[in-house]
Design an enzyme around this catalytic site. Sequence first.
Site, PDB file in Angstrom:
ATOM      1  N   CYS A 276      -6.988   0.887   9.162  1.00  0.00           N
ATOM      2  CA  CYS A 276      -6.015   0.248   8.275  1.00  0.00           C
ATOM      3  C   CYS A 276      -6.267  -1.250   8.268  1.00  0.00           C
ATOM      4  O   CYS A 276      -6.465  -1.850   9.321  1.00  0.00           O
ATOM      5  CB  CYS A 276      -4.600   0.542   8.760  1.00  0.00           C
ATOM      6  SG  CYS A 276      -3.321  -0.197   7.722  1.00  0.00           S
ATOM      7  N   LEU A 277      -6.230  -1.839   7.089  1.00  0.00           N
ATOM      8  CA  LEU A 277      -6.455  -3.284   6.980  1.00  0.00           C
ATOM      9  C   LEU A 277      -5.374  -4.064   7.726  1.00  0.00           C
ATOM     10  O   LEU A 277      -5.610  -5.203   8.127  1.00  0.00           O
ATOM     11  CB  LEU A 277      -6.489  -3.701   5.509  1.00  0.00           C
ATOM     12  CG  LEU A 277      -7.598  -3.060   4.667  1.00  0.00           C
ATOM     13  CD1 LEU A 277      -7.521  -3.532   3.225  1.00  0.00           C
ATOM     14  CD2 LEU A 277      -8.969  -3.344   5.260  1.00  0.00           C
TER      15      LEU A 277
ATOM     16  N   GLN B 127       1.571  -4.092   2.148  1.00  0.00           N
ATOM     17  CA  GLN B 127       0.651  -4.823   3.028  1.00  0.00           C
ATOM     18  C   GLN B 127       0.452  -6.277   2.613  1.00  0.00           C
ATOM     19  O   GLN B 127      -0.025  -7.078   3.402  1.00  0.00           O
ATOM     20  CB  GLN B 127      -0.716  -4.127   3.056  1.00  0.00           C
ATOM     21  CG  GLN B 127      -0.691  -2.775   3.731  1.00  0.00           C
ATOM     22  CD  GLN B 127      -2.040  -2.098   3.644  1.00  0.00           C
ATOM     23  OE1 GLN B 127      -2.368  -1.484   2.629  1.00  0.00           O
ATOM     24  NE2 GLN B 127      -2.844  -2.214   4.686  1.00  0.00           N
TER      25      GLN B 127
ATOM     26  N   GLY C 124      -8.429   1.143   0.132  1.00  0.00           N
ATOM     27  CA  GLY C 124      -7.093   1.279  -0.431  1.00  0.00           C
ATOM     28  C   GLY C 124      -6.216   0.115   0.003  1.00  0.00           C
ATOM     29  O   GLY C 124      -6.531  -0.570   0.976  1.00  0.00           O
TER      30      GLY C 124
ATOM     31  N   HIS D 157      -1.984   7.949   3.215  1.00  0.00           N
ATOM     32  CA  HIS D 157      -1.923   6.731   4.037  1.00  0.00           C
ATOM     33  C   HIS D 157      -1.205   5.609   3.273  1.00  0.00           C
ATOM     34  O   HIS D 157      -0.336   4.925   3.829  1.00  0.00           O
ATOM     35  CB  HIS D 157      -3.363   6.336   4.406  1.00  0.00           C
ATOM     36  CG  HIS D 157      -3.527   5.057   5.148  1.00  0.00           C
ATOM     37  ND1 HIS D 157      -4.032   5.001   6.436  1.00  0.00           N
ATOM     38  CD2 HIS D 157      -3.287   3.756   4.799  1.00  0.00           C
ATOM     39  CE1 HIS D 157      -4.070   3.738   6.839  1.00  0.00           C
ATOM     40  NE2 HIS D 157      -3.643   2.959   5.862  1.00  0.00           N
TER      41      HIS D 157
ATOM     42  N   HIS E 111       2.619   3.636   3.693  1.00  0.00           N
ATOM     43  CA  HIS E 111       2.892   2.191   3.695  1.00  0.00           C
ATOM     44  C   HIS E 111       4.113   1.876   2.828  1.00  0.00           C
ATOM     45  O   HIS E 111       4.966   1.074   3.211  1.00  0.00           O
ATOM     46  CB  HIS E 111       1.705   1.399   3.148  1.00  0.00           C
ATOM     47  CG  HIS E 111       0.621   1.110   4.157  1.00  0.00           C
ATOM     48  ND1 HIS E 111       0.855   0.441   5.337  1.00  0.00           N
ATOM     49  CD2 HIS E 111      -0.708   1.361   4.134  1.00  0.00           C
ATOM     50  CE1 HIS E 111      -0.289   0.309   6.004  1.00  0.00           C
ATOM     51  NE2 HIS E 111      -1.261   0.858   5.295  1.00  0.00           N
TER      52      HIS E 111
END
Length: 167
Positions: free
Chosen positions: A91-92, A51, A46, A133, A137
């Site tokens: 999480c990236l 981000q 995702g 999630h 963000h």
Amino acid sequence: MAILTILYYPDPRLYQVAKPVARVDATIRRLVNDMAETMYAVPGIGLAATQVDMHLQVIVIDISEDKSQLQVFINPKIVNSSGSQDYEEGCLSVPGIYENVTRAEKITVEALGVDGKPFKLGAERLLAVCIQHEIDHLKGKVFVEYLSQLKQARIKNKLKKRLRVTM
Ligand code: GNR
Ligand code: NI
């Protein structure tokens, strides 16, 4: 298409609140394509526009095994939720950190698709985790904020140290 740069926690830009998309036009469709390419490249399941430093309510998700099921959520809203589940999240924007988070088990989400049409979707388990999630963000919230202050401080230190070594 283009690979976008992902922001790393605790970058203050991750705390910005995303604005609703007024119109799903060519600019938004390009953002969706670039976000999908970025998510597949990393790889992740995702990605929220926040981000990649775009503060618009756009999410891409693909939880399929063969990465063939792209799901796009524009202006997403959770209209129903029930139950609770624990899931070890990553999480990236917080690379290498995996921690348990408790969230709703089942949700109903309303959003616009990449075609600009509204849809309603029921989700559970991993897909429900991922949608929650990503919506966090968009609200400027990173999953580590569910952890204790001590754990958050440790994670910040770890990531800052790693940045010093690799950059
Ligand atoms: O790639 C991701 N994996 C993941 C695993 C468990 C719970 C949530 C996620 S989302 C994450 C990609 C990401 O950071 N999206 O914001
Ligand atoms: Ni994330």
